[in-house]
Design a protein around this motif. Structure first.
Motif, PDB file in Angstrom:
ATOM      1  N   SER A 100      -1.767   2.921   4.106  1.00 50.48           N
ATOM      2  CA  SER A 100      -2.016   3.355   2.824  1.00 50.48           C
ATOM      3  C   SER A 100      -2.053   4.765   2.667  1.00 50.48           C
ATOM      4  N   ASP A 101      -2.109   5.399   3.936  1.00 53.67           N
ATOM      5  CA  ASP A 101      -2.329   6.899   3.766  1.00 53.67           C
ATOM      6  C   ASP A 101      -0.764   7.715   4.007  1.00 53.67           C
ATOM      7  N   SER A 102       0.358   6.783   4.181  1.00 52.23           N
ATOM      8  CA  SER A 102       1.572   7.089   4.505  1.00 52.23           C
ATOM      9  C   SER A 102       2.106   7.920   3.168  1.00 52.23           C
ATOM     10  N   PRO A 103       3.042   8.741   3.237  1.00 55.68           N
ATOM     11  CA  PRO A 103       3.654   9.403   2.104  1.00 55.68           C
ATOM     12  C   PRO A 103       4.121   8.515   1.082  1.00 55.68           C
ATOM     13  N   VAL A 104       4.248   8.478  -0.080  1.00 51.03           N
ATOM     14  CA  VAL A 104       4.976   7.773  -0.921  1.00 51.03           C
ATOM     15  C   VAL A 104       6.379   7.326  -0.849  1.00 51.03           C
ATOM     16  N   PRO A 105       7.081   8.368  -0.404  1.00 50.96           N
ATOM     17  CA  PRO A 105       8.688   8.082  -0.100  1.00 50.96           C
ATOM     18  C   PRO A 105       8.569   7.191   1.197  1.00 50.96           C
ATOM     19  N   ARG A 106       7.840   7.352   2.068  1.00 52.21           N
ATOM     20  CA  ARG A 106       7.851   6.252   3.159  1.00 52.21           C
ATOM     21  C   ARG A 106       7.400   4.926   2.783  1.00 52.21           C
ATOM     22  N   GLN A 107       6.502   4.885   1.903  1.00 55.89           N
ATOM     23  CA  GLN A 107       6.107   3.595   1.251  1.00 55.89           C
ATOM     24  C   GLN A 107       7.128   2.760   0.554  1.00 55.89           C
ATOM     25  N   ALA A 108       7.935   3.737  -0.472  1.00 55.27           N
ATOM     26  CA  ALA A 108       8.644   3.168  -1.151  1.00 55.27           C
ATOM     27  C   ALA A 108       9.926   2.600  -0.280  1.00 55.27           C
ATOM     28  N   ARG A 109      10.266   3.321   0.653  1.00 53.45           N
ATOM     29  CA  ARG A 109      11.228   3.260   1.533  1.00 53.45           C
ATOM     30  C   ARG A 109      11.094   1.747   2.279  1.00 53.45           C
TER      31      ARG A 109
END
Length: 122
Positions: free
Chosen positions: A38-47
């Protein structure tokens, strides 16, 4: 990525359901996998969320070009531009219908989730 790499459902539901006409209904996918938190950057989460959706679509007999509709769920609508850029990168020339919604929160503290409707091509 294969279906086996995707996270198992967190509750009493299926990753996807296929109707008799071959429509694939993919449940909302969190960005679980490959060291994402949940702390990962938003672009990485979206991908990762989109990768999970596409993995399920492919496992049920579809492909990226058969994705007709995607719903994106963001905990902060100000991430829209960032997530839109990832969406464009993942889908390339294919432009499925899409909805982007801000939600009050997502399971496990993630900031992005995605679901989709597709169809079998095989």
């Amino acid at each position: 990525m294969t279906l086996l790499d995707s996270a198992a459902p967190f509750g009493h539901y299926s990753l996807a359901t296929v109707t008799p006409d071959g429509t694939i209904w993919v449940s909302a996918q969190l960005p679980v996998g490959r060291g994402i938190s949940s702390d990962s950057p938003v672009p990485r989460q979206a991908r990762q969320a989109l990768s999970n959706v596409l993995s399920i679509v492919e496992s049920f007999g579809g492909r990226i070009e058969s994705v007709a509709k995607v719903n994106l769920y963001l905990t902060d609508i100000s991430d829209w531009d960032t997530v839109d850029a990832v969406f464009a990168e993942v889908f390339g020339e294919h432009r499925p219908a899409r909805t982007v919604l801000q939600v009050g929160g997502l399971h496990h503290g993630f900031r992005v989730a995605a679901d989709a409707v597709s169809w079998r091509t095989q």
